[in-house]
Design a protein around this motif. Structure first.
Motif, mmCIF file in Angstrom:
data_model
loop_
_atom_site.group_PDB
_atom_site.id
_atom_site.type_symbol
_atom_site.label_atom_id
_atom_site.label_comp_id
_atom_site.label_asym_id
_atom_site.label_seq_id
_atom_site.Cartn_x
_atom_site.Cartn_y
_atom_site.Cartn_z
ATOM 1 N N VAL A 23 0.869 -1.184 0.000
ATOM 2 C CA VAL A 23 0.000 0.000 0.000
ATOM 3 C C VAL A 23 0.905 1.234 0.000
ATOM 4 O O VAL A 23 1.514 1.546 1.015
ATOM 5 N N PRO A 24 1.021 1.929 -1.128
ATOM 6 C CA PRO A 24 1.843 3.151 -1.147
ATOM 7 C C PRO A 24 1.010 4.373 -0.748
ATOM 8 O O PRO A 24 -0.141 4.519 -1.163
ATOM 9 N N ILE A 25 1.601 5.235 0.054
ATOM 10 C CA ILE A 25 0.971 6.507 0.427
ATOM 11 C C ILE A 25 1.985 7.609 0.166
ATOM 12 O O ILE A 25 3.096 7.573 0.702
ATOM 13 N N HIS A 26 1.603 8.578 -0.643
ATOM 14 C CA HIS A 26 2.497 9.708 -0.924
ATOM 15 C C HIS A 26 1.941 10.975 -0.300
ATOM 16 O O HIS A 26 0.771 11.311 -0.496
ATOM 17 N N ILE A 27 2.769 11.667 0.479
ATOM 18 C CA ILE A 27 2.371 12.937 1.099
ATOM 19 C C ILE A 27 2.952 14.069 0.264
ATOM 20 O O ILE A 27 4.176 14.189 0.138
ATOM 21 N N ALA A 28 2.093 14.890 -0.278
ATOM 22 C CA ALA A 28 2.543 16.006 -1.113
ATOM 23 C C ALA A 28 3.236 17.056 -0.252
ATOM 24 O O ALA A 28 2.924 17.210 0.933
ATOM 25 N N PRO A 29 4.197 17.790 -0.812
ATOM 26 C CA PRO A 29 4.849 18.857 -0.049
ATOM 27 C C PRO A 29 3.858 19.957 0.306
ATOM 28 O O PRO A 29 2.815 20.108 -0.337
ATOM 29 N N LEU A 30 4.175 20.727 1.331
ATOM 30 C CA LEU A 30 3.255 21.745 1.829
ATOM 31 C C LEU A 30 2.958 22.813 0.779
ATOM 32 O O LEU A 30 1.856 23.356 0.731
ATOM 33 N N CYS A 31 3.934 23.089 -0.099
ATOM 34 C CA CYS A 31 3.700 24.118 -1.127
ATOM 35 C C CYS A 31 2.646 23.677 -2.127
ATOM 36 O O CYS A 31 2.072 24.515 -2.836
ATOM 37 N N ASP A 32 2.355 22.383 -2.217
ATOM 38 C CA ASP A 32 1.283 21.889 -3.083
ATOM 39 C C ASP A 32 -0.023 21.710 -2.322
ATOM 40 O O ASP A 32 -1.016 21.232 -2.887
ATOM 41 N N ARG A 33 -0.025 22.074 -1.030
ATOM 42 C CA ARG A 33 -1.229 21.945 -0.195
ATOM 43 C C ARG A 33 -1.492 23.281 0.510
ATOM 44 O O ARG A 33 -1.560 23.344 1.741
ATOM 45 N N ILE A 34 -1.640 24.315 -0.272
ATOM 46 C CA ILE A 34 -1.776 25.655 0.309
ATOM 47 C C ILE A 34 -2.978 25.728 1.254
ATOM 48 O O ILE A 34 -2.941 26.427 2.272
ATOM 49 N N ASP A 35 -4.050 24.993 0.948
ATOM 50 C CA ASP A 35 -5.237 25.019 1.811
ATOM 51 C C ASP A 35 -4.951 24.484 3.214
ATOM 52 O O ASP A 35 -5.726 24.750 4.144
ATOM 53 N N ASP A 36 -3.881 23.715 3.361
ATOM 54 C CA ASP A 36 -3.562 23.140 4.672
ATOM 55 C C ASP A 36 -2.710 24.065 5.534
ATOM 56 O O ASP A 36 -2.588 23.851 6.745
ATOM 57 N N ILE A 37 -2.095 25.086 4.926
ATOM 58 C CA ILE A 37 -1.109 25.883 5.658
ATOM 59 C C ILE A 37 -1.729 26.585 6.857
ATOM 60 O O ILE A 37 -1.211 26.506 7.990
ATOM 61 N N GLU A 38 -2.850 27.288 6.647
ATOM 62 C CA GLU A 38 -3.457 28.030 7.761
ATOM 63 C C GLU A 38 -3.945 27.117 8.876
ATOM 64 O O GLU A 38 -3.614 27.348 10.047
ATOM 65 N N PRO A 39 -4.730 26.058 8.600
ATOM 66 C CA PRO A 39 -5.178 25.214 9.712
ATOM 67 C C PRO A 39 -4.033 24.518 10.438
ATOM 68 O O PRO A 39 -4.073 24.358 11.656
ATOM 69 N N ILE A 40 -2.985 24.103 9.697
ATOM 70 C CA ILE A 40 -1.840 23.484 10.369
ATOM 71 C C ILE A 40 -1.151 24.508 11.263
ATOM 72 O O ILE A 40 -0.778 24.209 12.408
ATOM 73 N N ALA A 41 -0.988 25.739 10.756
ATOM 74 C CA ALA A 41 -0.345 26.784 11.555
ATOM 75 C C ALA A 41 -1.144 27.064 12.822
ATOM 76 O O ALA A 41 -0.574 27.217 13.915
ATOM 77 N N ARG A 42 -2.462 27.134 12.711
ATOM 78 C CA ARG A 42 -3.296 27.375 13.898
ATOM 79 C C ARG A 42 -3.172 26.220 14.893
ATOM 80 O O ARG A 42 -3.108 26.428 16.108
ATOM 81 N N HIS A 43 -3.169 25.016 14.364
ATOM 82 C CA HIS A 43 -3.060 23.831 15.222
ATOM 83 C C HIS A 43 -1.724 23.824 15.968
ATOM 84 O O HIS A 43 -1.676 23.607 17.183
ATOM 85 N N LEU A 44 -0.637 24.084 15.243
ATOM 86 C CA LEU A 44 0.686 24.094 15.863
ATOM 87 C C LEU A 44 0.831 25.246 16.849
ATOM 88 O O LEU A 44 1.410 25.078 17.929
ATOM 89 N N LEU A 45 0.304 26.422 16.490
ATOM 90 C CA LEU A 45 0.395 27.566 17.399
ATOM 91 C C LEU A 45 -0.386 27.304 18.684
ATOM 92 O O LEU A 45 0.054 27.681 19.772
#
Length: 466
Positions: free
Chosen positions: A310-332
């Motif tokens: 079962v291969p799973i590929h995680i795209a780099p963050l620059c290809d997941r712009i929609d994730d940047i804000e929620p991840i930043a809020r979660h980490l902060l």
């Protein structure tokens, strides 16, 4: 003669206490001295579903809140045993038969006063607060400590859900810092092995001879310095999960031994001829293109196919712009709890985050937030608090170049958006590659022999926009 203290049935007493927390939107879980649940408040039924409060009774706290919090020797359990309280620990709360829920957990030992009504079974209290929902809305999902909105990550969450009952070997690929170990842990926690150990090994951190001992163990005298028998990580994992990080760095001789484990479930300790069995599930991860490493003769193709069930590929963050804000809020939020702060990001900071290419992915984002929190003395994290490469350093060109840049022009006076047409060979090459691959960045990057992050960065620098 003093008035006698009224007798209250233990369960009625706990229900009454639970009602107090219920009115505050909290759930109460009571533990005995062996760290087993003796009571769960009715709020659990609201959070998980009808019957959850009853189902949780009698279960070990390590099963409900995870070994990280309540396993033998864990920080939270050790603090409770020493009579200390711990506040705001994140946990994925799991009750058999119900979907897991992310929660903030505060735990404390029960302090007894003479004459006060108290259930003698209860030694510790755990108060659950459901994890905060991030603002910004549509499609946001939290999953085993990860948060995402992008279709790419939501597909990974869905795949993990689908693999719930599977023991299939998984290989996770993606650039450094994308969260491969988090995905591996989610696979473990969402499997029938969730109550067994999760053991991680970095295959690139040790030389081959030491890595073999780390994986399979050794017997006394197997090599210089082996003064006693040692259990390897396969044995330590038991019937749990062994996570092999950076498996692409595994030396060829060890690849043969790993292949045997995957094929037959057997291995030998270093210096011993006794064959041992293992039932551990293997999850591997690498930041390398394994197919290319196979073609270069540095990785066995039979092992590649054994791992890649079962291969799973995680795209780099620059290809997941929609994730940047929620991840930043979660980490902060996590950093705020750790440092006792309540800092929020400004709108400008969020825009800076969305505009940056994040070559170091989520790990770099977390470091940037930690940096900003160290500089921020108020309640708002501003661009000035961020590392220079993210917050925007002053222009380094000549005054004339700065004036042109401010006017949106290049050195030749042409509009900035004309960059990369007839006068820039690199831009022309990138544009031609993008067009020939229908603007699919992964295929374009492979054709240009560069990483996706480098392609994204060069596109921004050259003003290339689909």
């Amino acid at each position: 003669m003093s008035e006698a203290t009224p007798t209250i049935a233990p369960d009625a007493l706990l229900d009454a206490v639970g009602m107090v927390f219920e009115s505050l939107g909290r759930a109460l879980v009571c533990l005995d001295r062996s760290f087993r649940v003796v009571h769960g408040s009715a709020t659990l039924d609201e959070l998980f579903g009808p019957g959850a409060a009853r189902e949780v009774r009698g279960r070990p706290a390590s099963e409900v809140f995870g070994r990280e919090l309540f396993g033998e020797g864990s920080p939270v359990r050790s603090a409770l045993e020493e009579g200390q309280m711990r506040e705001g620990w994140g946990a994925t709360v799991r009750i058999e038969g119900y979907d897991p829920r992310l929660a903030s957990v505060t735990v404390a030992p029960v302090r007894r006063r003479p004459g006060a009504p108290c259930d003698p079974r209860v030694a510790f209290l755990a108060v659950l607060r459901p994890a905060e929902e991030h603002p910004t809305g549509n499609g946001l999902k939290m999953f085993y400590g990860m948060v995402a909105r992008s279709p790419a990550m939501l597909r990974i969450f869905q795949l993990i859900e689908q693999l719930r009952g599977s023991d299939a070997t998984v290989v996770i690929t993606g650039e450094s810092g994308t969260g491969k170990e988090l995905v591996a842990r989610a696979l473990h926690l969402h499997s029938p092995r969730r109550n067994e150990p999760f053991v991680a090994v970095n295959c690139g951190a040790l030389p081959g001879e030491l890595l073999e001992s780390e994986l399979f163990g050794h017997v006394r005298g197997a090599f210089t310095g082996a003064v006693r028998d040692r259990v390897g990580r396969f044995e330590a994992a038991g019937t749990g999960t062994l996570f092999l990080d950076e498996v692409g760095d595994l030396p060829l001789p060890l690849q043969v031994k790993l292949l045997r484990v995957l094929q037959h479930g057997t291995f030998e300790r270093v210096g011993e001829s006794v064959t041992r069995g293992t039932e551990a599930r293997v999850i591997a991860a690498t930041n390398k293109d394994l197919r290319r490493v196979v073609d270069e003769g540095l990785f066995r193709d039979d092992l590649y196919y054994r791992l890649r069930v079962v291969p799973i590929h995680i795209a780099p963050l620059c290809d997941r712009i929609d994730d940047i804000e929620p991840i930043a809020r979660h980490l902060l939020g996590r950093l705020n709890r750790h440092h006792g702060r309540s800092v929020k990001m400004s709108g400008q900071t969020i825009r800076k985050f969305r505009d940056y290419s994040w070559p170091g992915n989520v790990r770099e984002l977390e470091n940037a937030l930690e940096y900003g929190l160290a500089l921020c003395t108020g309640q708002s994290l501003l661009p000035d608090h961020l590392p220079p490469e993210i917050g925007g350093a002053a222009p380094s060109g000549t005054p004339a170049e700065e004036k042109l840049a401010a006017d949106g022009l290049e050195r030749d006076g042409k509009p900035a958006e004309d960059r990369g047409t007839a006068l820039d060979p690199e831009a022309r090459r990138i544009l031609e590659a993008l067009e020939s691959h229908h603007w699919r960045r992964e295929e374009t990057a492979q054709a240009l022999a560069i990483s996706r992050t480098t392609l994204w960065r060069r596109m921004r620098e050259l003003g290339i926009d689909e």
